[in-house]
Design an enzyme around this catalytic site. Structure first.
Site, mmCIF file in Angstrom:
data_model
loop_
_atom_site.group_PDB
_atom_site.id
_atom_site.type_symbol
_atom_site.label_atom_id
_atom_site.label_comp_id
_atom_site.label_asym_id
_atom_site.label_seq_id
_atom_site.Cartn_x
_atom_site.Cartn_y
_atom_site.Cartn_z
ATOM 1 N N LYS A 1 6.985 0.692 -4.322
ATOM 2 C CA LYS A 1 5.926 0.661 -3.322
ATOM 3 C C LYS A 1 4.900 -0.398 -3.692
ATOM 4 O O LYS A 1 4.539 -0.540 -4.864
ATOM 5 C CB LYS A 1 5.258 2.036 -3.234
ATOM 6 C CG LYS A 1 4.211 2.168 -2.141
ATOM 7 C CD LYS A 1 3.654 3.597 -2.097
ATOM 8 C CE LYS A 1 2.609 3.772 -1.013
ATOM 9 N NZ LYS A 1 2.071 5.150 -0.960
ATOM 10 N N SER B 1 2.069 7.481 3.414
ATOM 11 C CA SER B 1 1.964 6.040 3.371
ATOM 12 C C SER B 1 3.163 5.356 2.710
ATOM 13 O O SER B 1 3.314 4.142 2.779
ATOM 14 C CB SER B 1 0.694 5.651 2.607
ATOM 15 O OG SER B 1 0.770 6.075 1.243
ATOM 16 N N SER C 1 1.926 11.607 0.779
ATOM 17 C CA SER C 1 2.488 10.296 1.101
ATOM 18 C C SER C 1 3.862 10.018 0.523
ATOM 19 O O SER C 1 4.467 8.995 0.838
ATOM 20 C CB SER C 1 1.524 9.191 0.661
ATOM 21 O OG SER C 1 0.407 9.146 1.514
#
EC number: 6.3.5.7
Length: 511
Positions: A76, A151, A175
């Site tokens: 990420k 996210s 997330s």
């Protein structure tokens, strides 16, 4: 080539039926073919990936490879990798390159993981849909018209689309788990402090956790075992010994106590999701599990408490992005020119004014922001997206004089009550079950103008972050609309073994 589980991949490499460079080419080919539609991978270097794969392959062959050799892991874009861009999907860090590896990256490299590339996300991890990104929205591989969740939407989508074996995400209020539910993969949020946050760009420091997304519970357990443990660079990391998490999933115990809170199965939950989870709970009960009704009375305040506390911490953490030391900086010449023109305009008015009006303009001239202050403002205005600005403003408001006690201090008290609810519940049960999200993935763009509805997607996940406990999403089935949905287990602090044990039991129901 259809290798989704690391155990299968490693065995195939060991027997010579597959090489890691071949697997790397497979993932690269998948990215090349479909990533333009899914938009999960935002930055990767083909040549470097192949060089990594060849080097790790040699170590596998001479039996010196680590525990993760053969596993390709996407990262990420909020986790720092040395000499790689770490943009957090934000214009304010668009050209920023990290000068060091996060602790989790060091540990992955040490154990032979193949780092595959940088993955899309909501800007600064603030979002539930992966639509708040300078790279554009990531999309759900099951239906590109739907969001992948957020996210860590790029991480979940990359695993589901078979761009990598597994991925790292971050979880501040759900997330990892919510996008894992939307994309039909396993997503694990560890206990706060179980995994070092050193090198994770901060959103809300008392909530943030790094964890894995994978195609199996065993893979998630293997990655967690590598990531977990104390780190001198993170004083909030725990010095507790790291258990053998893989052992917890190798032969799971079925006679466990599962807490079923009434608060998580009421209004707002899709009926098919409720029925599907309850059916699987009955199957677990038939296998020896005990279902225990429990009550978590303060959960109804969770969303409000979370969005007060998390935005307050975001306001503080994001104050460092001022356009001076690093990151986006507005054009200073434009700033100075605008300031000069404004001052000239005021002076011209003063020449024509008299009395009180002249004194008023004089004060206005004296209090005009300096070029430096204007540079701060313009840099942040240009650099941050709408959702990040919204959360900074909310956080600044709840921390401001006159409102601190009414909002921030009260939310901290509610957080303590929520933690106590869980502590009491875990006196009687091993794990607590809930849906991961109230619905399946929604249409891209459908909630962007309604932040409250967007925030409610986290209604089942934020409590684990407020309490600092661990949680995991398990794929629970397919809805009649064709999209996956997830089941969530939560366990007490540092009880990841119980969490993984329960998760493996659900996984076995689908085998």
């Amino acid at each position: 080539m259809n290798f989704r589980d690391f155990t299968e991949i490693r065995e195939s490499i060991k027997t010579g039926n597959l090489t890691l460079p071949e697997l790397a080419h497979h993932y690269i080919s998948n990215i090349d073919e479909t990533n333009n539609d899914i938009n999960a991978v935002v930055n990767y270097d083909r040549d470097e990936i192949i060089r990594q794969a060849e080097s790790i392959q040699k170590k596998i062959e001479d039996d010196s490879a680590g525990r993760l050799a053969g596993m390709a892991i996407g990262i990420k874009d909020v986790i720092c990798e040395k000499n790689k861009k770490a943009t957090c999907a934000s214009a304010i860090l668009e050209d920023f390159e990290s000068t060091y590896d996060a602790t989790v990256i060091e540990r992955l490299k040490k154990e032979g993981a193949l780092l595959l590339g940088r993955l899309n996300m909501d800007e600064f991890a603030m979002g539930s849909s992966n639509e708040n990104s300078i790279y554009g929205p990531a999309k759900n591989p099951h239906d590109p018209d739907k969001v992948p969740g957020g996210s860590s939407g790029g991480s979940a989508a990359a695993v589901a689309a078979e761009y990598c074996t597994a991925a790292l995400g971050s979880d501040t209020g759900g997330s990892i788990r919510q996008p894992a539910s939307y994309c039909g993969v396993v997503g694990l949020k560890p206990t706060y402090g179980r995994v070092s946050r050193h090198g994770l760009v901060a959103f809300a420091s008392s909530f943030d956790c790094i964890g894995p997304l994978a195609n199996s519970v065993a893979d998630a357990a293997t990655i967690l075992e590598v990531l977990a443990g104390y780190d001198d660079h993170d004083n909030t990391s725990s010095s507790r010994a790291v258990p053998d998490y893989r052992e917890a999933v190798s032969d799971p115990t079925s006679n466990i106590k599962i807490g079923v809170p009434e608060e998580y199965f009421g209004k707002g939950l899709d009926k098919e999701i409720r029925d599907g989870i309850q059916e699987q709970l009955k199957d677990l009960e038939n296998e020896g599990a005990e279902l225990v009704p429990i009550h978590l009375p303060h959960m109804k305040y969770g969303i409000a408490a979370y969005y007060i506390l998390a935005t307050a911490e975001a306001s503080s953490n994001l104050a460092r992005y001022d356009g001076i030391r690093y990151g986006h900086r507005a054009d200073i010449d434009e700033v100075e020119q605008e300031l000069h023109q404004e001052k000239m305009a005021i002076q011209e008015q003063m020449e024509l004014a008299t009395g009180d009006k002249k004194m008023e303009l004089s004060k206005e001239l004296e209090t005009t922001d300096s070029a430096l202050v204007r540079l701060y403002k313009k840099s942040r205005t240009e650099g941050f997206g709408q959702e990040v600005k919204r959360r900074i403003m909310l956080g600044t408001y709840v921390l401001s004089a006159g409102y601190y006690d009414a909002y921030y201090a009260k939310a901290q008290k509610v957080r303590r009550l929520i933690k106590q609810d869980f502590t009491q519940a875990f006196d009687d049960v091993d794990v607590i079950v809930s849906p991961t999200a109230p619905t399946t993935a929604f249409d891209i763009g459908s909630k962007m103008d309604d932040p409250v509805q967007m925030y409610l997607n986290d209604v089942y996940t934020i409590s684990a972050n407020l309490a600092g406990i661990c949680g995991i999403n398990l794929p629970a089935g397919k809805h009649s609309n064709g999209l996956p949905y997830g089941l969530q287990f939560m366990a007490d602090t540092f009880e990841e073994e119980k969490l993984l044990n329960a998760a493996r039991l659900v996984e076995q129901l689908h085998e």
